[in-house]
Design a protein around this motif. Sequence first.
Motif, mmCIF file in Angstrom:
data_model
loop_
_atom_site.group_PDB
_atom_site.id
_atom_site.type_symbol
_atom_site.label_atom_id
_atom_site.label_comp_id
_atom_site.label_asym_id
_atom_site.label_seq_id
_atom_site.Cartn_x
_atom_site.Cartn_y
_atom_site.Cartn_z
ATOM 1 N N THR A 1 0.826 -1.212 0.000
ATOM 2 C CA THR A 1 0.000 0.000 0.000
ATOM 3 C C THR A 1 0.861 1.263 0.000
ATOM 4 O OG1 THR A 1 -0.154 -0.254 2.408
ATOM 5 C CG2 THR A 1 -2.033 -1.001 1.100
ATOM 6 N N VAL A 2 2.171 1.122 -0.189
ATOM 7 C CA VAL A 2 3.055 2.293 -0.248
ATOM 8 C C VAL A 2 3.159 2.786 -1.690
ATOM 9 C CG1 VAL A 2 5.412 3.109 0.090
ATOM 10 C CG2 VAL A 2 4.374 1.584 1.766
ATOM 11 N N ASP A 3 2.965 4.072 -1.901
ATOM 12 C CA ASP A 3 3.034 4.742 -3.217
ATOM 13 C C ASP A 3 1.846 4.412 -4.119
ATOM 14 O OD1 ASP A 3 5.454 5.983 -2.599
ATOM 15 O OD2 ASP A 3 6.652 4.388 -3.491
ATOM 16 N N ALA A 4 1.480 3.139 -4.193
ATOM 17 C CA ALA A 4 0.491 2.696 -5.179
ATOM 18 C C ALA A 4 -0.863 3.399 -5.072
ATOM 19 C CB ALA A 4 0.306 1.178 -5.091
ATOM 20 N N PRO A 5 -1.444 3.595 -3.880
ATOM 21 C CA PRO A 5 -2.783 4.201 -3.835
ATOM 22 C C PRO A 5 -2.881 5.542 -4.540
ATOM 23 C CG PRO A 5 -2.280 3.208 -1.728
ATOM 24 C CD PRO A 5 -1.015 3.146 -2.539
ATOM 25 N N SER A 6 -1.835 6.355 -4.457
ATOM 26 C CA SER A 6 -1.875 7.673 -5.096
ATOM 27 C C SER A 6 -1.414 7.656 -6.543
ATOM 28 C CB SER A 6 -1.012 8.670 -4.312
ATOM 29 O OG SER A 6 -1.689 9.109 -3.164
ATOM 30 N N LEU A 7 -0.550 6.703 -6.906
ATOM 31 C CA LEU A 7 0.133 6.792 -8.190
ATOM 32 C C LEU A 7 -0.157 5.654 -9.148
ATOM 33 C CD1 LEU A 7 3.565 8.014 -6.789
ATOM 34 C CD2 LEU A 7 1.869 9.374 -8.008
ATOM 35 N N ASP A 8 -0.868 4.620 -8.715
ATOM 36 C CA ASP A 8 -1.212 3.497 -9.591
ATOM 37 C C ASP A 8 -2.659 3.592 -10.045
ATOM 38 O OD1 ASP A 8 0.978 1.981 -10.103
ATOM 39 O OD2 ASP A 8 0.641 0.519 -8.527
ATOM 40 N N SER A 9 -2.904 3.336 -11.305
ATOM 41 C CA SER A 9 -4.274 3.335 -11.803
ATOM 42 C C SER A 9 -4.899 1.944 -11.742
ATOM 43 C CB SER A 9 -4.321 3.840 -13.249
ATOM 44 O OG SER A 9 -3.494 3.038 -14.084
ATOM 45 N N GLU A 10 -4.087 0.916 -11.555
ATOM 46 C CA GLU A 10 -4.584 -0.452 -11.483
ATOM 47 C C GLU A 10 -4.450 -0.979 -10.056
ATOM 48 O OE1 GLU A 10 -6.115 -1.709 -13.905
ATOM 49 O OE2 GLU A 10 -5.430 -0.561 -15.631
ATOM 50 N N ILE A 11 -5.425 -1.781 -9.642
ATOM 51 C CA ILE A 11 -5.450 -2.297 -8.281
ATOM 52 C C ILE A 11 -5.520 -3.815 -8.315
ATOM 53 C CG2 ILE A 11 -6.667 -2.223 -6.055
ATOM 54 C CD1 ILE A 11 -7.846 0.462 -6.928
ATOM 55 N N MET A 12 -4.695 -4.443 -7.520
ATOM 56 C CA MET A 12 -4.567 -5.894 -7.394
ATOM 57 C C MET A 12 -3.698 -6.457 -8.523
ATOM 58 S SD MET A 12 -6.305 -5.942 -4.666
ATOM 59 C CE MET A 12 -6.364 -7.677 -4.227
ATOM 60 N N TRP A 13 -3.190 -7.666 -8.309
ATOM 61 C CA TRP A 13 -2.307 -8.305 -9.287
ATOM 62 C C TRP A 13 -2.977 -8.455 -10.648
ATOM 63 C CZ3 TRP A 13 2.675 -8.761 -8.576
ATOM 64 C CH2 TRP A 13 3.203 -8.898 -7.284
ATOM 65 N N ASP A 14 -4.278 -8.660 -10.666
ATOM 66 C CA ASP A 14 -4.989 -8.870 -11.927
ATOM 67 C C ASP A 14 -5.884 -7.700 -12.312
ATOM 68 O OD1 ASP A 14 -6.984 -9.153 -10.015
ATOM 69 O OD2 ASP A 14 -7.095 -11.332 -10.212
ATOM 70 N N GLY A 15 -5.843 -6.619 -11.548
ATOM 71 C CA GLY A 15 -6.634 -5.440 -11.867
ATOM 72 C C GLY A 15 -8.124 -5.615 -11.672
ATOM 73 N N ARG A 16 -8.504 -6.559 -10.821
ATOM 74 C CA ARG A 16 -9.936 -6.872 -10.720
ATOM 75 C C ARG A 16 -10.746 -5.862 -9.914
ATOM 76 N NH1 ARG A 16 -7.368 -10.293 -7.188
ATOM 77 N NH2 ARG A 16 -8.192 -10.411 -5.053
ATOM 78 N N GLU A 17 -10.091 -4.992 -9.141
ATOM 79 C CA GLU A 17 -10.817 -3.992 -8.360
ATOM 80 C C GLU A 17 -10.796 -2.653 -9.082
ATOM 81 O OE1 GLU A 17 -12.664 -4.577 -5.947
ATOM 82 O OE2 GLU A 17 -11.950 -6.440 -5.011
ATOM 83 N N ALA A 18 -11.939 -1.975 -9.070
ATOM 84 C CA ALA A 18 -12.062 -0.704 -9.794
ATOM 85 C C ALA A 18 -11.533 0.473 -8.988
ATOM 86 C CB ALA A 18 -13.522 -0.458 -10.171
ATOM 87 N N THR A 19 -11.682 0.434 -7.662
ATOM 88 C CA THR A 19 -11.288 1.555 -6.815
ATOM 89 C C THR A 19 -10.685 1.042 -5.515
ATOM 90 O OG1 THR A 19 -13.407 1.692 -5.640
ATOM 91 C CG2 THR A 19 -13.219 2.923 -7.712
ATOM 92 N N LEU A 20 -10.022 1.937 -4.800
ATOM 93 C CA LEU A 20 -9.507 1.587 -3.473
ATOM 94 C C LEU A 20 -10.636 1.224 -2.527
ATOM 95 C CD1 LEU A 20 -6.857 4.434 -3.062
ATOM 96 C CD2 LEU A 20 -6.377 2.008 -3.452
ATOM 97 N N GLN A 21 -11.781 1.864 -2.718
ATOM 98 C CA GLN A 21 -12.921 1.587 -1.851
ATOM 99 C C GLN A 21 -13.448 0.171 -2.070
ATOM 100 O OE1 GLN A 21 -12.318 4.363 -3.501
ATOM 101 N NE2 GLN A 21 -13.028 6.184 -2.410
ATOM 102 N N THR A 22 -13.575 -0.252 -3.332
ATOM 103 C CA THR A 22 -14.063 -1.618 -3.564
ATOM 104 C C THR A 22 -13.031 -2.641 -3.122
ATOM 105 O OG1 THR A 22 -13.229 -1.722 -5.858
ATOM 106 C CG2 THR A 22 -15.470 -0.855 -5.525
ATOM 107 N N GLN A 23 -11.745 -2.292 -3.238
ATOM 108 C CA GLN A 23 -10.705 -3.205 -2.763
ATOM 109 C C GLN A 23 -10.800 -3.394 -1.253
ATOM 110 O OE1 GLN A 23 -7.756 -2.508 -0.761
ATOM 111 N NE2 GLN A 23 -7.334 -4.709 -0.837
ATOM 112 N N ALA A 24 -10.975 -2.297 -0.520
ATOM 113 C CA ALA A 24 -11.086 -2.396 0.936
ATOM 114 C C ALA A 24 -12.312 -3.214 1.330
ATOM 115 C CB ALA A 24 -11.156 -0.996 1.546
ATOM 116 N N ARG A 25 -13.404 -2.977 0.634
ATOM 117 C CA ARG A 25 -14.629 -3.722 0.931
ATOM 118 C C ARG A 25 -14.436 -5.210 0.678
ATOM 119 N NH1 ARG A 25 -19.382 -5.623 -1.253
ATOM 120 N NH2 ARG A 25 -21.297 -5.118 -0.084
ATOM 121 N N SER A 26 -13.829 -5.557 -0.450
ATOM 122 C CA SER A 26 -13.609 -6.964 -0.777
ATOM 123 C C SER A 26 -12.671 -7.626 0.224
ATOM 124 C CB SER A 26 -13.036 -7.092 -2.195
ATOM 125 O OG SER A 26 -13.957 -6.642 -3.164
#
Length: 374
Positions: free
Chosen positions: A148-173
């Motif tokens: 979770t370092v650097d990535a939340p502000s500077l990465d447009s893709e989330i998770m190894w496979d990009g399956r989450e659309a936002t930081l909020q949906t990632q936290a929920r999942s």
Amino acid sequence: MKQLHKALLTALFTLASTGCGEPTEDEQPTPILEEGESTEDAEQDASVAAGENLFKHETFRGNGRTCATCHTSGTGTLTPAQARAAYNANRNGPLFRRIDSDGRLGTSYSKLLNDATVTVDITLHPNVTLANDPTRRTLTLRRGIPSTVDAPSLDSEIMWDGREATLQTQARSALLGHAEVSPSRLPSTDQLNSIAQYEKTLFSSNAMRDYAKGRGPAPALPAGRSDSEKRGRAWFAETGVCGSCHGGTLLNRMTAGNPMGVPANSQFGTAFVSEFNLAGNPMLTFNVTNPDNTVTPVSSPDPGRMLVTGVAQEANLFKMTSLRNLKNTAPYFHDSSAKTLEQVMVQYKQVLDFLGIPNTPQDIADMTAYMYLL
């Protein structure tokens, strides 16, 4: 005064998130403004303070885990050494839950202790089926924990496979899956927003923070001090061998002319981790239905992006994580198969040989030396 202001905000939001109920609209506290500080700034400070409390302390009456259980302070991830230390301190601690035990049997944790991998349940794309169980729609795999370092502000893709659309949906999942929180006890939209805002304050350096906030340039590649480090830098900045796949601020974006044929600026590529499978993970066979209704079989221990997109050509593609702060974010690759930077180069030596790119033992040593500077 500023520190006192933030401490008071943290205390207020700690009470709000631990069972005392959220204040109604009429009860919302009026922010105390510092000189030169806007109401918007104060509200953002309050949201970040609330998010930090939720990230580090709130379990939402799940299995005892918080976000910080796996996304530890400093690196934003979990190392095998940290997992073993936690196990030695308390074998019943929140990290050790049946859901991430070997085979989910609750009797041993060798994968978690040795590899720092956790289980993830992936919903298969409608185009993808398991060859030996075509009615199965969910696949359970073990993967490393993204930082979770650097990535939340500077990465447009989330998770190894990009399956989450936002930081909020990632936290929920994550709360539903890893923390086993009941759907009726999940955080509110405001709380999820606060968690995301807090995550966006986590950086590997002041220079990276300044860049993310528009206060400075992107950090330059280290120049290198020793002859070996300088030669290693040439592989990144001059030969294009490393830089063709590791461009951009976080060194995790494809550039034009990369040898994988992946579009420029993409964060998804392959280091042939699933293809070579040095970890010896069990092989699986998938059938992928193409747009023309033909079927492509794919064999892989973890085909990554393909499971999400249903595109056979995206088999074994994974998000390239940041190379910044690399020496502190072991283990490496989606399956945590490399525990050290030296082991990373064992993998890449095979990649270079496979691609027909000449290299010597000195080249490998030089690239390894340079990675310690990133």
